[in-house]
Scaffold this motif. Sequence first.
Motif, PDB file in Angstrom:
ATOM      1  N   ALA A  85      16.907   9.889  -1.497  1.00  0.00           N
ATOM      2  CA  ALA A  85      15.465  10.064  -1.309  1.00  0.00           C
ATOM      3  C   ALA A  85      14.945   9.943  -2.758  1.00  0.00           C
ATOM      4  CB  ALA A  85      14.912  11.193  -0.679  1.00  0.00           C
ATOM      5  N   GLU A  86      15.589  11.063  -3.553  1.00  0.00           N
ATOM      6  CA  GLU A  86      15.166  10.750  -4.841  1.00  0.00           C
ATOM      7  C   GLU A  86      15.328   9.831  -5.766  1.00  0.00           C
ATOM      8  OE1 GLU A  86      17.204  13.632  -7.453  1.00  0.00           O
ATOM      9  OE2 GLU A  86      15.720  13.599  -8.973  1.00  0.00           O
ATOM     10  N   GLU A  87      16.085   8.846  -5.528  1.00  0.00           N
ATOM     11  CA  GLU A  87      16.165   7.628  -6.240  1.00  0.00           C
ATOM     12  C   GLU A  87      15.181   6.473  -5.727  1.00  0.00           C
ATOM     13  OE1 GLU A  87      18.888   9.537  -5.500  1.00  0.00           O
ATOM     14  OE2 GLU A  87      20.570   9.116  -7.142  1.00  0.00           O
ATOM     15  N   ILE A  88      15.308   6.571  -4.284  1.00  0.00           N
ATOM     16  CA  ILE A  88      14.355   5.550  -3.659  1.00  0.00           C
ATOM     17  C   ILE A  88      12.925   5.819  -3.915  1.00  0.00           C
ATOM     18  CG2 ILE A  88      13.466   4.811  -1.475  1.00  0.00           C
ATOM     19  CD1 ILE A  88      15.955   5.470  -0.290  1.00  0.00           C
ATOM     20  N   ILE A  89      12.627   7.078  -4.328  1.00  0.00           N
ATOM     21  CA  ILE A  89      11.172   7.545  -4.507  1.00  0.00           C
ATOM     22  C   ILE A  89      10.990   7.206  -6.099  1.00  0.00           C
ATOM     23  CG2 ILE A  89       9.690   9.386  -5.105  1.00  0.00           C
ATOM     24  CD1 ILE A  89      11.081  10.394  -2.296  1.00  0.00           C
ATOM     25  N   GLU A  90      11.837   7.445  -6.805  1.00  0.00           N
ATOM     26  CA  GLU A  90      11.769   6.864  -8.440  1.00  0.00           C
ATOM     27  C   GLU A  90      11.379   5.263  -8.348  1.00  0.00           C
ATOM     28  OE1 GLU A  90      15.208   7.848 -10.625  1.00  0.00           O
ATOM     29  OE2 GLU A  90      14.601   7.026 -12.334  1.00  0.00           O
ATOM     30  N   VAL A  91      12.171   4.576  -7.758  1.00  0.00           N
ATOM     31  CA  VAL A  91      11.933   3.082  -7.606  1.00  0.00           C
ATOM     32  C   VAL A  91      10.496   2.905  -7.237  1.00  0.00           C
ATOM     33  CG1 VAL A  91      12.369   0.830  -6.571  1.00  0.00           C
ATOM     34  CG2 VAL A  91      14.295   2.532  -7.174  1.00  0.00           C
ATOM     35  N   LYS A 148       7.995   4.051  -9.883  1.00  0.00           N
ATOM     36  CA  LYS A 148       7.889   2.910 -10.760  1.00  0.00           C
ATOM     37  C   LYS A 148       6.954   1.693 -10.652  1.00  0.00           C
ATOM     38  CE  LYS A 148      11.113   0.455 -13.558  1.00  0.00           C
ATOM     39  NZ  LYS A 148      12.382   0.162 -13.509  1.00  0.00           N
ATOM     40  N   TYR A 149       6.684   1.309  -9.172  1.00  0.00           N
ATOM     41  CA  TYR A 149       5.910   0.209  -8.912  1.00  0.00           C
ATOM     42  C   TYR A 149       4.634   0.602  -8.306  1.00  0.00           C
ATOM     43  CZ  TYR A 149       9.736  -2.567 -10.231  1.00  0.00           C
ATOM     44  OH  TYR A 149      10.850  -3.133 -10.859  1.00  0.00           O
ATOM     45  N   ASN A 150       4.133   1.898  -8.394  1.00  0.00           N
ATOM     46  CA  ASN A 150       3.068   2.539  -7.857  1.00  0.00           C
ATOM     47  C   ASN A 150       2.757   2.168  -6.282  1.00  0.00           C
ATOM     48  OD1 ASN A 150       1.642   3.914 -10.003  1.00  0.00           O
ATOM     49  ND2 ASN A 150       1.153   1.910 -10.736  1.00  0.00           N
ATOM     50  N   ILE A 151       4.002   2.577  -5.844  1.00  0.00           N
ATOM     51  CA  ILE A 151       3.866   2.524  -4.216  1.00  0.00           C
ATOM     52  C   ILE A 151       3.907   3.872  -3.560  1.00  0.00           C
ATOM     53  CG2 ILE A 151       4.871   1.561  -2.167  1.00  0.00           C
ATOM     54  CD1 ILE A 151       5.980  -0.889  -4.051  1.00  0.00           C
ATOM     55  N   LEU A 152       3.055   4.148  -2.623  1.00  0.00           N
ATOM     56  CA  LEU A 152       3.131   5.593  -2.244  1.00  0.00           C
ATOM     57  C   LEU A 152       4.271   5.622  -1.202  1.00  0.00           C
ATOM     58  CD1 LEU A 152       0.199   6.315  -3.117  1.00  0.00           C
ATOM     59  CD2 LEU A 152      -0.278   7.185  -0.794  1.00  0.00           C
ATOM     60  N   LYS A 157       0.695  -1.197  -0.202  1.00  0.00           N
ATOM     61  CA  LYS A 157      -0.096   0.055   0.040  1.00  0.00           C
ATOM     62  C   LYS A 157       0.842   1.354   0.060  1.00  0.00           C
ATOM     63  CE  LYS A 157      -3.932   1.976   2.462  1.00  0.00           C
ATOM     64  NZ  LYS A 157      -4.984   1.726   3.272  1.00  0.00           N
ATOM     65  N   PHE A 158       1.883   1.224   0.643  1.00  0.00           N
ATOM     66  CA  PHE A 158       3.083   2.238   0.760  1.00  0.00           C
ATOM     67  C   PHE A 158       4.238   1.829   1.368  1.00  0.00           C
ATOM     68  CE2 PHE A 158       0.783   2.780   4.847  1.00  0.00           C
ATOM     69  CZ  PHE A 158       1.604   3.375   5.768  1.00  0.00           C
ATOM     70  N   ALA A 159       5.126   2.732   1.141  1.00  0.00           N
ATOM     71  CA  ALA A 159       6.369   2.508   1.785  1.00  0.00           C
ATOM     72  C   ALA A 159       7.160   3.559   2.699  1.00  0.00           C
ATOM     73  CB  ALA A 159       7.509   2.165   0.635  1.00  0.00           C
ATOM     74  N   THR A 160       7.771   3.378   3.804  1.00  0.00           N
ATOM     75  CA  THR A 160       8.291   4.359   4.618  1.00  0.00           C
ATOM     76  C   THR A 160       9.762   4.250   4.523  1.00  0.00           C
ATOM     77  OG1 THR A 160       8.566   2.643   6.507  1.00  0.00           O
ATOM     78  CG2 THR A 160       6.498   3.932   6.122  1.00  0.00           C
ATOM     79  N   PHE A 161      10.431   5.320   4.641  1.00  0.00           N
ATOM     80  CA  PHE A 161      11.973   5.340   4.649  1.00  0.00           C
ATOM     81  C   PHE A 161      12.326   6.697   5.317  1.00  0.00           C
ATOM     82  CE2 PHE A 161      11.873   7.356   0.592  1.00  0.00           C
ATOM     83  CZ  PHE A 161      12.666   8.044   0.498  1.00  0.00           C
ATOM     84  N   VAL A 162      13.504   6.745   5.818  1.00  0.00           N
ATOM     85  CA  VAL A 162      14.047   7.943   6.715  1.00  0.00           C
ATOM     86  C   VAL A 162      15.074   8.475   5.872  1.00  0.00           C
ATOM     87  CG1 VAL A 162      15.294   8.552   8.820  1.00  0.00           C
ATOM     88  CG2 VAL A 162      13.707   6.718   8.849  1.00  0.00           C
ATOM     89  N   HIS A 163      14.767   9.840   5.615  1.00  0.00           N
ATOM     90  CA  HIS A 163      15.744  10.664   4.664  1.00  0.00           C
ATOM     91  C   HIS A 163      17.187  10.970   5.153  1.00  0.00           C
ATOM     92  CE1 HIS A 163      15.904  14.497   1.943  1.00  0.00           C
ATOM     93  NE2 HIS A 163      16.935  13.399   1.605  1.00  0.00           N
ATOM     94  N   CYS A 164      17.263  11.423   6.239  1.00  0.00           N
ATOM     95  CA  CYS A 164      18.465  11.317   7.127  1.00  0.00           C
ATOM     96  C   CYS A 164      18.449  10.475   8.425  1.00  0.00           C
ATOM     97  CB  CYS A 164      18.966  12.746   7.472  1.00  0.00           C
ATOM     98  SG  CYS A 164      20.381  13.001   8.553  1.00  0.00           S
ATOM     99  N   GLU A 165      19.215   9.341   8.335  1.00  0.00           N
ATOM    100  CA  GLU A 165      19.131   8.547   9.790  1.00  0.00           C
ATOM    101  C   GLU A 165      20.096   9.329  10.768  1.00  0.00           C
ATOM    102  OE1 GLU A 165      17.946   6.319  11.326  1.00  0.00           O
ATOM    103  OE2 GLU A 165      16.658   5.035   9.986  1.00  0.00           O
ATOM    104  N   ALA A 220      -2.631  11.764  -4.270  1.00  0.00           N
ATOM    105  CA  ALA A 220      -2.728  10.228  -4.232  1.00  0.00           C
ATOM    106  C   ALA A 220      -2.841   9.966  -2.959  1.00  0.00           C
ATOM    107  CB  ALA A 220      -1.582   9.474  -4.963  1.00  0.00           C
ATOM    108  N   ALA A 221      -2.140  10.427  -2.054  1.00  0.00           N
ATOM    109  CA  ALA A 221      -2.237  10.140  -0.447  1.00  0.00           C
ATOM    110  C   ALA A 221      -3.447  10.440   0.169  1.00  0.00           C
ATOM    111  CB  ALA A 221      -1.107  10.996   0.205  1.00  0.00           C
ATOM    112  N   TRP A 222      -4.009  11.845  -0.389  1.00  0.00           N
ATOM    113  CA  TRP A 222      -5.500  12.296   0.214  1.00  0.00           C
ATOM    114  C   TRP A 222      -6.465  11.389  -0.315  1.00  0.00           C
ATOM    115  CZ3 TRP A 222      -5.910  14.424   4.440  1.00  0.00           C
ATOM    116  CH2 TRP A 222      -5.215  15.768   4.700  1.00  0.00           C
TER     117      TRP A 222
END
Length: 378
Positions: free
Chosen positions: A148-154, A157-161, A131-139, A207-209
């Motif tokens: 972040a930009e590359e992770i979001i691109e991936v 591509k798979y339609n994951i929020l 449904k969605f994915a989470t990650f931390v920009h700066c640990e 899309a999130a809304w």
Amino acid sequence: MNDLLIMTPGPTEIAESVRKAMAQPITNPDLDLKFFDFYAEMVSKLQNILHTENDVIVMSGEGILGLESACASLIEPGDRVLVIDNGIFGRGFADFVRLYGGEVELVEFPDDRPVNPDKLEAILKEDPNYKFATFVHCETPTGILNPAEEIIEVLNKYNILSVVDSVSAVGGVPIEVDSWGVDILLGGSQKCLSAPPGTTFLSVSEAAWEMINNRETEVHGYYLNLIPWQNWYEDKKFPYTQAISDIYAFDQALDNWLGDKNVLLRHKENGRAVRNTLKRAGLKLFAKDGYSDTVTAFKKPAGVDYAELNQIMADKYNVMIASSVGKYAEDILRIGHMGENCYEEKIYRTLKALDKTLRELGVELKEELQLIFAEELA
Ligand SMILES: *Cc1c(COP(=O)(O)O)cnc(C)c1O
């Protein structure tokens, strides 16, 4: 209080103008229509900083509130959520996901380097059903900036929020919410934007809304629910009374940030100089790669006790740096050079205090830290 310099990765130093903004006379933020326009103005400043036209919500509470609100508002029981993990905050998302009934799929990456988007893609190729994915920009505990930009691109591509915890990155590194296609990005007041702790903000995509509005079950939580935030301006109604003095301070901090054309460059240059300084003196950075320009984590020299170091630094030199958290609490020291901390003079004073303290504790350093730092910036 004294003039202790708090060179920690949040809370940071705050500017005098921000402090004074808190002392402004207040109005009734539920009834005074001018406050709604003031709040709208503040939102547009955040949209400028994040480079987004998405809705931005500013909530009263610390960064964790933003993070938990995103989880509470998106998750319905049984939803599969991809939790991308290369550090303590990254894995921490799993607890929030479970708390709201989500099914966690943890993708683990080593803690001492950034998330690898190609490996992430290989995993999603097998199973993109999230449904969605989470990650931390700066640990923050380890000083690593994820791409972040590359992770979001991936993910896109798979339609994951995407839900991105950028609490310790936003304001210190470049962020492009719209061109990267971030669905929810959340931040806090007390890190690179250098306001007091107490406010958190989220940008929310269409899309999130849509996902939030199309829930089949109710959001479990009232304070955490993002749904009532959709028409606050039109309805002239906030879900609860806003912490107006905190908001005055935060708004002033945003003005300071927007008025400072060098802010990102300063983070880049000071971040590089701090890392080079520590390495040249013989200390070891924690991460192998992917250093954040907002915080530097380095290995605590053998035999040094943080409590003792902190006490000497604070008592003798009026400077505070941080240890780390969780399993790194005993191994890592951290300098927060974000926001109002990110000035040559303050970092020089910090490194001088650290140099003298480490020597007093018996640590050998190749050269004086503050002198290397000055040379690095020359
Ligand atoms: C600071 C921070 C938060 C907020 O957490 P606190 O420790 O309560 O301040 C959330 N995420 C990240 C990455 C942070 O650095």
